[in-house]
Design a protein around this motif. Structure first.
Motif, PDB file in Angstrom:
ATOM      1  N   ALA A   1       4.377   3.545  -4.637  1.00  0.00           N
ATOM      2  CA  ALA A   1       3.911   4.625  -5.507  1.00  0.00           C
ATOM      3  C   ALA A   1       3.151   4.059  -6.694  1.00  0.00           C
ATOM      4  O   ALA A   1       2.141   4.635  -7.136  1.00  0.00           O
ATOM      5  CB  ALA A   1       5.105   5.454  -5.980  1.00  0.00           C
TER       6      ALA A   1
ATOM      7  N   LEU B   1      -3.915   8.071  -7.675  1.00  0.00           N
ATOM      8  CA  LEU B   1      -3.109   9.221  -7.242  1.00  0.00           C
ATOM      9  C   LEU B   1      -1.987   9.472  -8.250  1.00  0.00           C
ATOM     10  O   LEU B   1      -1.365   8.540  -8.764  1.00  0.00           O
ATOM     11  CB  LEU B   1      -2.506   8.964  -5.860  1.00  0.00           C
ATOM     12  CG  LEU B   1      -3.508   8.699  -4.724  1.00  0.00           C
ATOM     13  CD1 LEU B   1      -2.743   8.405  -3.436  1.00  0.00           C
ATOM     14  CD2 LEU B   1      -4.416   9.887  -4.527  1.00  0.00           C
TER      15      LEU B   1
ATOM     16  N   TYR C   1      -4.160   1.854  -8.166  1.00  0.00           N
ATOM     17  CA  TYR C   1      -5.361   1.475  -7.430  1.00  0.00           C
ATOM     18  C   TYR C   1      -6.123   2.666  -6.875  1.00  0.00           C
ATOM     19  O   TYR C   1      -7.331   2.714  -6.879  1.00  0.00           O
ATOM     20  CB  TYR C   1      -4.969   0.534  -6.290  1.00  0.00           C
ATOM     21  CG  TYR C   1      -6.138   0.085  -5.442  1.00  0.00           C
ATOM     22  CD1 TYR C   1      -7.158  -0.684  -5.982  1.00  0.00           C
ATOM     23  CD2 TYR C   1      -6.230   0.458  -4.107  1.00  0.00           C
ATOM     24  CE1 TYR C   1      -8.236  -1.082  -5.221  1.00  0.00           C
ATOM     25  CE2 TYR C   1      -7.305   0.061  -3.339  1.00  0.00           C
ATOM     26  CZ  TYR C   1      -8.294  -0.716  -3.896  1.00  0.00           C
ATOM     27  OH  TYR C   1      -9.371  -1.102  -3.139  1.00  0.00           O
ATOM     28  N   MET C   2      -5.364   3.663  -6.395  1.00  0.00           N
ATOM     29  CA  MET C   2      -6.010   4.770  -5.705  1.00  0.00           C
ATOM     30  C   MET C   2      -6.152   5.996  -6.593  1.00  0.00           C
ATOM     31  O   MET C   2      -6.706   7.006  -6.178  1.00  0.00           O
ATOM     32  CB  MET C   2      -5.220   5.106  -4.436  1.00  0.00           C
ATOM     33  CG  MET C   2      -5.011   3.888  -3.540  1.00  0.00           C
ATOM     34  SD  MET C   2      -4.021   4.203  -2.077  1.00  0.00           S
ATOM     35  CE  MET C   2      -5.258   4.917  -1.007  1.00  0.00           C
TER      36      MET C   2
ATOM     37  N   VAL D   1       1.723  10.408  -9.064  1.00  0.00           N
ATOM     38  CA  VAL D   1       2.990  10.260  -8.330  1.00  0.00           C
ATOM     39  C   VAL D   1       4.043  11.136  -9.014  1.00  0.00           C
ATOM     40  O   VAL D   1       4.202  11.096 -10.231  1.00  0.00           O
ATOM     41  CB  VAL D   1       3.438   8.777  -8.330  1.00  0.00           C
ATOM     42  CG1 VAL D   1       4.740   8.637  -7.560  1.00  0.00           C
ATOM     43  CG2 VAL D   1       2.340   7.902  -7.747  1.00  0.00           C
TER      44      VAL D   1
ATOM     45  N   GLN E   1      -0.356   3.082  -5.517  1.00  0.00           N
ATOM     46  CA  GLN E   1      -1.164   4.277  -5.290  1.00  0.00           C
ATOM     47  C   GLN E   1      -1.634   4.869  -6.608  1.00  0.00           C
ATOM     48  O   GLN E   1      -2.772   5.342  -6.722  1.00  0.00           O
ATOM     49  CB  GLN E   1      -0.364   5.301  -4.488  1.00  0.00           C
ATOM     50  CG  GLN E   1      -0.105   4.877  -3.052  1.00  0.00           C
ATOM     51  CD  GLN E   1       0.688   5.903  -2.277  1.00  0.00           C
ATOM     52  OE1 GLN E   1       0.564   7.102  -2.519  1.00  0.00           O
ATOM     53  NE2 GLN E   1       1.499   5.451  -1.342  1.00  0.00           N
TER      54      GLN E   1
ATOM     55  N   MET F   1       0.808  -1.213   0.000  1.00  0.00           N
ATOM     56  CA  MET F   1       0.000   0.000   0.000  1.00  0.00           C
ATOM     57  C   MET F   1       0.846   1.271   0.000  1.00  0.00           C
ATOM     58  O   MET F   1       0.374   2.334  -0.387  1.00  0.00           O
ATOM     59  CB  MET F   1      -0.947   0.006   1.199  1.00  0.00           C
ATOM     60  CG  MET F   1      -2.024  -1.073   1.140  1.00  0.00           C
ATOM     61  SD  MET F   1      -2.907  -1.152  -0.439  1.00  0.00           S
ATOM     62  CE  MET F   1      -3.619   0.483  -0.531  1.00  0.00           C
TER      63      MET F   1
END
Length: 247
Positions: A234, A243, A240-241, A245, A237, A231
């Motif tokens: 980078a 975000l 999946y999320m 980077v 993230q 989790m």
């Protein structure tokens, strides 16, 4: 039973396409007896398709192999895999709505294991108690609220006495309090030695139970490791999320 060096589940080079769309792309993973593995990934990543391949609802394309307890089950029917010890829940519960809660669990206890009626009845009662449904045993399954339908989905899978339990977003749609209750039930199942693979978008629920996380994206495994490490990645993230980077 698998030896210490032999995985309970052994998935090797499994792929599945629907027309031109490759949903599962050369996936390989193993699971030891007693291990709990979480699977995360965006919608459409191929998570449920992977479960369908493991449970026998779908067949992999030529070249893929699925082993369970040292046996090649690639061509086995779903009922044979259930009898061998693979149980699963579905993301959207579909109980026998016009049957009682008890009768739903009794079906699993009877046909999933071949028990005699007396033994199956006792097992069904124990599982209803364990999953918090004993007081609703006589209620029609179709009348249950979401939490109890999720509990019933889990109870029906447990009634087959699985050694490997596949959980497909069983916490989805629940309140935080309900998720906490569910976590405790799943922990108790794992404490009895049942191996678990859990697909879930509620990551903190997975983090409370599993040893490792697998990340799927576009049908491929992009990372597997200790949950906190995965989790913090980078790449995870970003995938999946959603975000961005920094380079």
């Amino acid at each position: 039973m698998p030896t210490l060096s032999q995985p309970l589940l052994d998935v090797q080079h499994v792929s599945k396409s629907f027309g031109a769309l490759k949903v599962t792309d050369d996936v390989s993973l193993t699971l030891r007896a007693g291990q709990a593995l979480g699977i995360i990934g965006p919608n459409g990543a191929g998570k449920t398709t992977l479960f369908n391949l493991i449970s026998g609802n779908l067949q992999p394309q030529p070249g893929g192999r699925i082993g369970f307890d040292g046996q090649d089950i690639t061509a086995s029917a779903p009922q044979a895999r259930c009898a061998a010890g693979i149980g699963r829940t579905y993301q959207v519960p579909h109980p026998f709505g016009r049957m009682s809660v008890f009768e739903n669990v009794l079906v699993g206890a009877t046909f999933g294991t071949g028990r005699h009626e007396r033994d199956a009845n006792e097992v069904a009662r124990q599982i209803l108690q364990r999953t918090g449904l004993a007081h609703q045993a006589d209620k029609l399954a179709g009348a249950l609220p979401l939490l109890d339908r999720k509990r019933l989905e889990l109870a029906r899978a447990l009634a087959t006495e699985p050694r490997l339990l596949l959980l497909d977003e069983i916490a989805g749609g629940l309140t935080e309090h309900e998720v906490a209750e569910l976590i405790e039930v799943i922990r108790s199942i794992r404490a009895e030695g049942v191996s678990i693979i859990w697909i879930e978008h509620i990551v903190h629920a997975l983090m409370a139970v599993v040893d490792e996380l697998v990340v799927l994206d576009f049908g491929r495994i992009v990372m597997r490791g200790e949950p906190a490490e995965v989790m913090a990645s980078a790449e995870v993230q970003a995938i999946y999320m959603g975000l961005e980077v920094a380079a």
